[in-house]
Design a protein around this motif. Structure first.
Motif, short mmCIF file in Angstrom:
data_model
loop_
_atom_site.label_atom_id
_atom_site.label_comp_id
_atom_site.label_asym_id
_atom_site.label_seq_id
_atom_site.Cartn_x
_atom_site.Cartn_y
_atom_site.Cartn_z
N LYS A 97 0.84 -1.20 0.00
CA LYS A 97 0.00 0.00 0.00
C LYS A 97 0.88 1.25 0.00
CE LYS A 97 -1.51 1.44 3.90
NZ LYS A 97 -2.19 1.51 5.20
N ARG A 98 1.93 1.25 0.81
CA ARG A 98 2.82 2.41 0.87
C ARG A 98 3.63 2.56 -0.43
NH1 ARG A 98 2.00 0.90 5.79
NH2 ARG A 98 3.68 -0.21 6.76
N LYS A 99 3.97 1.45 -1.05
CA LYS A 99 4.67 1.52 -2.34
C LYS A 99 3.76 2.14 -3.40
CE LYS A 99 8.62 -0.17 -1.23
NZ LYS A 99 9.81 0.69 -1.26
N ILE A 100 2.48 1.76 -3.39
CA ILE A 100 1.51 2.34 -4.33
C ILE A 100 1.37 3.84 -4.05
CG2 ILE A 100 -0.93 2.35 -5.01
CD1 ILE A 100 0.64 -0.10 -6.04
N ARG A 101 1.24 4.20 -2.78
CA ARG A 101 1.15 5.62 -2.40
C ARG A 101 2.34 6.40 -2.94
NH1 ARG A 101 2.91 6.55 3.43
NH2 ARG A 101 4.81 5.98 2.36
N ASP A 102 3.54 5.89 -2.70
CA ASP A 102 4.75 6.58 -3.13
C ASP A 102 4.78 6.76 -4.65
OD1 ASP A 102 5.45 6.58 -0.46
OD2 ASP A 102 6.96 5.00 -0.67
N ALA A 103 4.38 5.73 -5.38
CA ALA A 103 4.37 5.80 -6.85
C ALA A 103 3.36 6.84 -7.34
CB ALA A 103 4.07 4.43 -7.45
N ILE A 104 2.17 6.84 -6.76
CA ILE A 104 1.14 7.81 -7.19
C ILE A 104 1.57 9.23 -6.86
CG2 ILE A 104 -1.21 8.61 -6.74
CD1 ILE A 104 -2.03 5.66 -6.54
N PRO A 141 -6.30 6.51 -16.67
CA PRO A 141 -5.67 5.34 -17.32
C PRO A 141 -4.17 5.22 -17.00
CG PRO A 141 -7.09 6.50 -18.87
CD PRO A 141 -6.99 7.37 -17.65
N GLU A 142 -3.50 6.35 -16.98
CA GLU A 142 -2.07 6.37 -16.64
C GLU A 142 -1.86 5.90 -15.20
OE1 GLU A 142 0.88 10.09 -15.74
OE2 GLU A 142 -0.31 10.22 -17.57
N LEU A 143 -2.72 6.35 -14.28
CA LEU A 143 -2.60 5.96 -12.88
C LEU A 143 -2.92 4.47 -12.69
CD1 LEU A 143 -4.14 9.15 -11.27
CD2 LEU A 143 -1.75 8.41 -11.10
N ARG A 144 -3.90 3.96 -13.43
CA ARG A 144 -4.20 2.53 -13.36
C ARG A 144 -2.99 1.70 -13.80
NH1 ARG A 144 -9.31 4.24 -15.05
NH2 ARG A 144 -10.89 3.75 -13.49
N GLN A 145 -2.37 2.14 -14.88
CA GLN A 145 -1.18 1.45 -15.38
C GLN A 145 -0.05 1.52 -14.35
OE1 GLN A 145 0.39 3.00 -19.06
NE2 GLN A 145 1.73 1.25 -19.35
N LEU A 146 0.11 2.66 -13.71
CA LEU A 146 1.15 2.84 -12.68
C LEU A 146 0.92 1.88 -11.51
CD1 LEU A 146 3.56 4.44 -11.53
CD2 LEU A 146 1.87 6.02 -10.56
N VAL A 147 -0.32 1.77 -11.05
CA VAL A 147 -0.62 0.84 -9.96
C VAL A 147 -0.33 -0.59 -10.39
CG1 VAL A 147 -2.47 -0.09 -8.49
CG2 VAL A 147 -2.30 2.38 -8.85
N ALA A 148 -0.78 -0.97 -11.57
CA ALA A 148 -0.54 -2.33 -12.07
C ALA A 148 0.96 -2.62 -12.17
CB ALA A 148 -1.21 -2.52 -13.43
N GLN A 149 1.73 -1.68 -12.70
CA GLN A 149 3.17 -1.87 -12.83
C GLN A 149 3.86 -1.97 -11.47
OE1 GLN A 149 4.19 1.54 -15.23
NE2 GLN A 149 3.97 0.40 -17.14
N TYR A 177 3.16 -8.71 -6.73
CA TYR A 177 1.76 -8.83 -6.30
C TYR A 177 0.89 -8.94 -7.54
CZ TYR A 177 2.94 -7.64 -1.51
OH TYR A 177 3.46 -7.66 -0.25
N SER A 178 0.01 -9.92 -7.53
CA SER A 178 -0.83 -10.14 -8.71
C SER A 178 -2.32 -9.94 -8.41
CB SER A 178 -0.61 -11.56 -9.26
OG SER A 178 -0.91 -12.51 -8.26
N GLY A 179 -2.64 -9.42 -7.24
CA GLY A 179 -4.04 -9.25 -6.85
C GLY A 179 -4.75 -8.18 -7.67
N GLN A 180 -6.06 -8.19 -7.56
CA GLN A 180 -6.90 -7.21 -8.24
C GLN A 180 -6.83 -5.87 -7.51
OE1 GLN A 180 -8.72 -7.82 -11.08
NE2 GLN A 180 -7.62 -9.75 -11.10
N PHE A 181 -7.18 -4.81 -8.23
CA PHE A 181 -7.27 -3.48 -7.62
C PHE A 181 -8.29 -2.67 -8.41
CE2 PHE A 181 -4.27 -2.80 -11.03
CZ PHE A 181 -4.58 -1.53 -11.50
N SER A 182 -8.76 -1.62 -7.78
CA SER A 182 -9.62 -0.67 -8.49
C SER A 182 -9.13 0.73 -8.18
CB SER A 182 -11.09 -0.83 -8.08
OG SER A 182 -11.27 -0.48 -6.72
N LEU A 183 -9.45 1.64 -9.08
CA LEU A 183 -9.02 3.02 -8.94
C LEU A 183 -10.17 3.88 -9.46
CD1 LEU A 183 -5.54 4.27 -9.56
CD2 LEU A 183 -7.36 5.47 -10.71
N GLU A 184 -10.64 4.81 -8.64
CA GLU A 184 -11.74 5.67 -9.06
C GLU A 184 -11.66 7.04 -8.41
OE1 GLU A 184 -15.60 4.39 -7.09
OE2 GLU A 184 -14.33 2.63 -6.76
N LEU A 185 -12.27 7.98 -9.04
CA LEU A 185 -12.34 9.35 -8.54
C LEU A 185 -13.77 9.62 -8.14
CD1 LEU A 185 -10.93 12.12 -8.18
CD2 LEU A 185 -11.59 12.64 -10.54
#
Length: 152
Positions: A60-67, A93-101, A108-116
């Motif tokens: 979660k913190r790695k995702i935070r740092d990347a975003i 779309p760019e942020l979704r790709q960033l989270v996936a990467q 980690y291969s789990g599912q995620f969602s991203l919404e505003l």
């Protein structure tokens, strides 16, 4: 028998330290003082970890740092909330790709969602500001089941 006592002592010590840390975190995030200068027109970031397991909290913190690093490259002091919302919406779309990467990078291969949208937040401290609990416009990232503690 002596080894068992030593193990029990370490387990008690670990449990006590974990409880102290949990209590401190709870008090820190549920402060009662509120700063009246909270910008209601900000777009916040909320990341829900899959669970409270250390690995889920770590990613979660790695995702935070990347975003945050990504947003620091393209956020340019928008004139108003509508302009900020449009920019984030355009970048979804760019942020979704960033989270996936980022998830893939760390295995980690789990599912995620991203919404505003409007998102429920608990009371939270940012630096010297306290944001009261409530609904705020936010970029919400939910990792897996989203049952862990949120980042903010």
């Amino acid at each position: 028998m002596e080894l068992m006592r030593v193990i029990q002592r370490y387990l008690y010590l670990f449990f006590t330290a974990a409880m102290l840390l949990a209590g401190w975190e709870y008090q820190w995030t549920n402060a009662s003082a509120v700063n009246p200068e909270i910008p209601r027109d900000a777009i916040r970031l909320r990341i829900l970890a899959n669970s409270d397991a250390p690995g889920d909290q770590w990613i979660k913190r790695k995702i935070r740092d990347a975003i945050v690093a990504s947003m620091n490259e393209w956020v340019n002091d928008p004139e108003n909330l509508q302009e900020a919302r449009a920019e984030v919406q355009k970048r979804l779309p760019e942020l979704r790709q960033l989270v996936a990467q980022t998830l893939a990078k760390y295995g980690y291969s789990g599912q995620f969602s991203l919404e505003l949208g409007e998102v429920d937040f608990p009371t939270k401290i940012y630096g010297n500001r306290v944001y009261p609990a409530g609904k705020y416009e936010a970029l919400l990232v939910t990792l897996g089941e989203g049952k862990g503690q949120s980042w903010w």
